[in-house]
Design a protein around this motif. Structure first.
Motif, PDB file in Angstrom:
ATOM      1  N   CYS A 592      25.635 -11.819   2.893  1.00 21.51           N
ATOM      2  CA  CYS A 592      26.597 -12.932   2.768  1.00 21.51           C
ATOM      3  C   CYS A 592      28.019 -12.378   2.659  1.00 21.51           C
ATOM      4  N   ILE A 593      28.176 -11.302   1.883  1.00 20.05           N
ATOM      5  CA  ILE A 593      29.531 -10.738   1.721  1.00 20.05           C
ATOM      6  C   ILE A 593      29.981 -10.123   3.051  1.00 20.05           C
ATOM      7  N   ARG A 594      29.019  -9.483   3.711  1.00 12.78           N
ATOM      8  CA  ARG A 594      29.314  -8.870   5.008  1.00 12.78           C
ATOM      9  C   ARG A 594      29.791  -9.928   6.008  1.00 12.78           C
ATOM     10  N   ASP A 595      29.083 -11.038   6.056  1.00  9.82           N
ATOM     11  CA  ASP A 595      29.467 -12.114   6.979  1.00  9.82           C
ATOM     12  C   ASP A 595      30.847 -12.662   6.628  1.00  9.82           C
ATOM     13  N   MET A 596      31.115 -12.762   5.337  1.00 10.53           N
ATOM     14  CA  MET A 596      32.418 -13.245   4.874  1.00 10.53           C
ATOM     15  C   MET A 596      33.529 -12.327   5.401  1.00 10.53           C
ATOM     16  N   LEU A 597      33.282 -11.017   5.291  1.00  9.61           N
ATOM     17  CA  LEU A 597      34.287 -10.040   5.729  1.00  9.61           C
ATOM     18  C   LEU A 597      34.481 -10.050   7.241  1.00  9.61           C
ATOM     19  N   GLU A 598      33.439 -10.448   7.955  1.00 12.16           N
ATOM     20  CA  GLU A 598      33.528 -10.504   9.427  1.00 12.16           C
ATOM     21  C   GLU A 598      34.056 -11.854   9.890  1.00 12.16           C
ATOM     22  N   GLY A 599      34.216 -12.799   8.944  1.00 13.45           N
ATOM     23  CA  GLY A 599      34.674 -14.142   9.327  1.00 13.45           C
ATOM     24  C   GLY A 599      33.579 -14.963   9.981  1.00 13.45           C
ATOM     25  N   LYS A 600      32.314 -14.613   9.670  1.00 11.00           N
ATOM     26  CA  LYS A 600      31.200 -15.357  10.271  1.00 11.00           C
ATOM     27  C   LYS A 600      30.768 -16.485   9.331  1.00 11.00           C
ATOM     28  N   PRO A 601      30.151 -17.507   9.874  1.00  3.06           N
ATOM     29  CA  PRO A 601      29.659 -18.564   8.975  1.00  3.06           C
ATOM     30  C   PRO A 601      28.600 -18.007   8.022  1.00  3.06           C
ATOM     31  N   GLU A 622      40.009 -12.885  -0.601  1.00  2.26           N
ATOM     32  CA  GLU A 622      41.145 -13.580   0.013  1.00  2.26           C
ATOM     33  C   GLU A 622      42.453 -13.136  -0.653  1.00  2.26           C
ATOM     34  N   ALA A 623      42.427 -13.065  -1.979  1.00  5.57           N
ATOM     35  CA  ALA A 623      43.632 -12.662  -2.715  1.00  5.57           C
ATOM     36  C   ALA A 623      44.039 -11.229  -2.337  1.00  5.57           C
ATOM     37  N   GLN A 624      43.054 -10.404  -2.035  1.00  9.76           N
ATOM     38  CA  GLN A 624      43.349  -9.006  -1.679  1.00  9.76           C
ATOM     39  C   GLN A 624      43.608  -8.844  -0.177  1.00  9.76           C
ATOM     40  N   GLU A 625      43.630  -9.951   0.522  1.00 11.87           N
ATOM     41  CA  GLU A 625      43.854  -9.957   1.976  1.00 11.87           C
ATOM     42  C   GLU A 625      42.818  -9.121   2.733  1.00 11.87           C
ATOM     43  N   LEU A 626      41.591  -9.229   2.299  1.00  9.87           N
ATOM     44  CA  LEU A 626      40.522  -8.468   2.957  1.00  9.87           C
ATOM     45  C   LEU A 626      39.707  -9.333   3.913  1.00  9.87           C
ATOM     46  N   LEU A 627      40.010 -10.633   3.932  1.00  8.23           N
ATOM     47  CA  LEU A 627      39.280 -11.501   4.849  1.00  8.23           C
ATOM     48  C   LEU A 627      40.049 -11.593   6.165  1.00  8.23           C
ATOM     49  N   PRO A 628      39.324 -11.808   7.272  1.00  7.73           N
ATOM     50  CA  PRO A 628      40.033 -11.913   8.548  1.00  7.73           C
ATOM     51  C   PRO A 628      41.032 -13.065   8.509  1.00  7.73           C
ATOM     52  N   LYS A 629      42.188 -12.859   9.115  1.00  9.73           N
ATOM     53  CA  LYS A 629      43.268 -13.848   9.019  1.00  9.73           C
ATOM     54  C   LYS A 629      42.866 -15.200   9.600  1.00  9.73           C
ATOM     55  N   LYS A 630      42.084 -15.121  10.723  1.00  9.01           N
ATOM     56  CA  LYS A 630      41.759 -16.379  11.391  1.00  9.01           C
ATOM     57  C   LYS A 630      40.735 -17.215  10.609  1.00  9.01           C
ATOM     58  N   MET A 631      40.142 -16.593   9.572  1.00 10.62           N
ATOM     59  CA  MET A 631      39.061 -17.287   8.879  1.00 10.62           C
ATOM     60  C   MET A 631      39.576 -18.518   8.135  1.00 10.62           C
ATOM     61  N   SER A 632      38.903 -19.597   8.335  1.00 10.45           N
ATOM     62  CA  SER A 632      39.304 -20.772   7.572  1.00 10.45           C
ATOM     63  C   SER A 632      38.704 -20.631   6.186  1.00 10.45           C
ATOM     64  N   LEU A 633      39.532 -20.848   5.207  1.00 13.23           N
ATOM     65  CA  LEU A 633      39.063 -20.574   3.858  1.00 13.23           C
ATOM     66  C   LEU A 633      38.629 -21.850   3.147  1.00 13.23           C
ATOM     67  N   ALA A 634      37.893 -22.620   3.905  1.00 15.59           N
ATOM     68  CA  ALA A 634      37.337 -23.813   3.270  1.00 15.59           C
ATOM     69  C   ALA A 634      36.461 -23.365   2.111  1.00 15.59           C
TER      70      ALA A 634
END
Ligand code: COA
Length: 636
Positions: A592-601, A622-634
């Motif tokens: 789940c964390i891996r998918d989050m980092l890749e911006g996958k559902p 997100e706070a550390q800017e480690l998520l892909p920029k295009k990821m919607s942070l719903a």
């Protein structure tokens, strides 16, 4: 055996000089992988690489060593390599190395390392190369497992920013193992001399002694097809590396065939495989492959960048008239970062280059496109897919295929002799149509260069590769096959992380992090990285918040990882979280964390213990800017 292309392998086997030709192509044995290739055959791999070419072309270059880091270049003809190998085989024999004994090689990219592989093959001994970037603890695990009779090492390896003394690392490793190694041969390099230890012998002096005493080993020991040629350790999902075994017969047939059919290299051509001798790519296509067919192989001691610039690969291509080159996408990305417009490449005439093969990790279309622009339209840039276990490509666009075609983002079609399939995760059944995403597997029998076993680990062999889908080999990768038969490798299913084309186990990094007194729990996940594909990210739960300065803690964890695993782990990122996401049975949901980092559902399993754990991690990443920029942070 309806799937076996008997004609293919019969013809390929005829290109090898056997002492006793095999009685049939494929035999059977007990076990979950119940096949033996070329039973009844006997041969010598070194003979096929050297002696048979010396008879006709003694003066053709076999190896060209190009070492910008030591400012050296040296050419060895087939005849000269044979002399070196006979001498080294004589030396190993004199130190009681016999057929079936293990010799461990812990050396940088020097010609003597290649000679050592061939000398072992000549004696029917088993070589096991350990990559120089591994720390003593990892080296010790390998020594304890394969129990070498002799170790060959060098005084140092040369990295762009520092010279690495190998002998102290080996000394530390030997202190950690119960196994006593009677003899260590040390190649002294002028950049840094090693202090000799009690069982050490100087490589050059010993080689000279063998020459003076006429102890050259001129024969080639007869081995059976299924006798092991080498053991090469690869990361498993646990901290214990897996000793992949390669046997002589299948290896000789497939590597000899594939270097020509897949890579387009024939007698007299020049091949440049820019990989360290510690990896399977270099075993197959720097040392053995080109020599099987009587070609010239470049041994390159340097990096794609910084030694001294990002034009070195192109220089080598033009200087030696390289026809086929093989490297990792990460190397191309590193070159592109330094020289985005390809100005350095333009300085060299690369018209000899007909193919540039990329493997070790997925080749992203952008890297492939850039690379194609650099090498020009007379050269094909080809992604291909395989692993240490498989020994040679199982998907590629083959230079010998008259119906050659390619698709960006795919690793090519299955190479003849490989039975690639997709197994759907839910039903555990083979995909019945194209474009269905699932686990990439190979239907048995595996192609002949594949590993017949793991060293000392029959249980691990069955459990890791054959238990999940009986009748298939589980690659651990996920992907799909499209309607035109192109195979797309998308991600890893298990807990292996690919850093700069090197396979590392997240488990072995976790073992190091958890050993820190302030870490209560942790997991390691792959963080996308622009150059290296992925780097490890530590997700830490601390025992207490008191008195912890994060920077200091991270510094200690980085130092411990470098000490226990090696700098190649490239571990230098971590975050602190309140808790890890787990299932009710306690399994950490790394995926789940891996998918989050890749911006996958995210696919959150119904068995999750506490869903807030994932939300907390998402907020922190997100706070550390480690998520892909295009990821919607719903919110989850
Ligand atoms: N011995 C000792 N240390 C080694 C080593 C070796 N043989 N190889 C690498 N290291 C060390 C490096 O010095 C570096 O240490 P540092 O953190 O102190 O600088 C660390 O391990 C990481 O090395 P590397 O992965 O090489 O990273 P880099 O930033 O120095 O170079 C690339 C980046 C892209 C140039 C490099 O990773 C590369 O060439 N990759 C291609 C590798 C490849 O061919 N893989 C495919 C195998 S089939």
């Amino acid at each position: 055996m309806e799937f076996i292309d008997k004609d293919l392998w019969t013809n390929a086997a005829q290109r090898i000089e056997w002492i006793q030709p095999p009685s049939t192509v494929l035999g059977s044995r007990r076990g979950t992988n119940p096949h033996i290739w070329f039973p009844g055959g006997t041969l010598n791999t070194c003979y096929n690489c050297l002696d048979r070419h010396v008879k006709t072309d003694p003066h053709r270059p076999a190896f060209i060593w190009d070492s910008p880091v030591s400012n050296s270049k040296r050419t060895y003809t087939y005849e000269q390599v044979l002399e070196q190998v006979q001498t080294l085989a004589g030396l190993l024999w004199d130190h009681k190395v016999r057929k079936g004994d293990v010799v461990l090689i812990y050396m940088p990219m020097v010609p003597e390392a290649a000679f050592a592989l061939l000398a072992c093959a000549r004696l029917g001994a088993i070589h096991s190369v350990v990559f120089g970037g591994f720390a003593p603890k990892e080296l010790a695990k390998r020594i304890s497992d394969c129990k070498p009779k002799v170790i060959l090492t060098a005084s140092c390896g040369i990295e762009p920013k520092r010279t690495i003394a190998y002998r102290p690392l080996l000394k530390a490793a030997l202190a950690m193992t119960m196994h006593t190694v009677p003899v260590t041969l040390v190649l002294q390099r002028p950049m840094l001399y090693a202090t000799m230890e009690p069982n050490d012998l100087d490589f050059a002096t010993e080689m000279e002694r063998v020459r003076q005493s006429n102890l050259l080993f001129k024969d080639c020991v007869e081995v059976a097809s299924e006798d092991p040629l080498y053991i090469l350790y690869t990361s498993g999902t646990t901290g214990q590396p897996k000793g992949v075994v390669r046997s002589n017969g299948g290896h000789a047939v497939v590597i000899n065939w594939s270097v020509e059919y897949v890579f387009g290299i024939k007698k007299g051509d020049v091949m440049f495989t820019a990989s360290d001798i510690g990896w399977a790519v270099s075993h197959s296509y720097t040392v053995y492959g080109p020599l099987f067919v009587g070609a010239t192989s470049i041994l390159y001691e340097g990096k794609p960048v910084l030694t001294p610039d990002a034009g070195q690969f192109w220089r080598v291509v033009s200087e030696y008239g390289v026809k086929t080159m093989f490297t990792a996408p990460t190397a191309v990305r590193a070159i592109r970062r330094e020289d985005p417009a390809g100005l350095l490449a333009k300085q060299y005439d690369m018209r000899s280059l007909k193919a540039l093969f990329l493997a070790g990790e997925r080749s992203d279309p952008e890297t492939l496109r850039w690379c194609q622009d650099i090498v020009g339209s007379s050269c094909l840039v080809i992604d291909n897919y395989w692993s240490t276990e498989l020994g040679s490509p199982v998907t590629a666009t083959c230079m010998g295929d008259v119906n050659q075609s390619m698709k960006l983002g795919s690793a090519g079609r299955q190479v003849p002799g490989s039975l690639i399939r997709v197994i759907l995760e839910d039903s555990h059944q083979e995909a019945t149509g194209p474009n269905q995403f699932g686990n990439i597997v190979l239907k048995l029998p595996l192609p002949p260069a594949s590993f017949p076993c793991l060293w000392n680990n029959p249980e691990g062999y069955n459990k890791s590769y054959f238990a999940k889908y009986p009748g298939y080999y589980d690659t651990g990768d996920a992907g799909m096959i499209d309607e035109e038969g192109f195979v797309h490798i998308m991600s890893r299913v298990d807990d292996i992380i690919n850093v700069a084309g090197h396979r590392l186990s997240t488990g072995s990094i976790e073992e190091i992090l958890i050993a820190h007194p302030k870490v209560a729990e942790c997991c390691v996940v792959p963080l996308p990285d622009e150059i290296k594909g992925h780097v490890p990210l530590g997700i830490l739960v601390l025992k207490t918040d008191d008195d912890i300065v994060f920077e200091e803690l991270l510094e200690e964890l980085v130092a411990n990882t470098r000490r226990d695993l090696g700098a190649i782990a490239c571990f230098n990122r971590a975050v602190i979280v309140p808790k890890l996401p787990k299932t009710r049975s306690g399994k950490v949901l790394r995926r789940c964390i891996r998918d989050m980092l890749e911006g996958k559902p995210l696919k959150v399993p119904a068995t999750i213990e506490d869903e807030t754990a994932l939300q907390e991690i998402q907020d922190i990443l997100e706070a550390q800017e480690l998520l892909p920029k295009k990821m919607s942070l719903a919110k989850l």
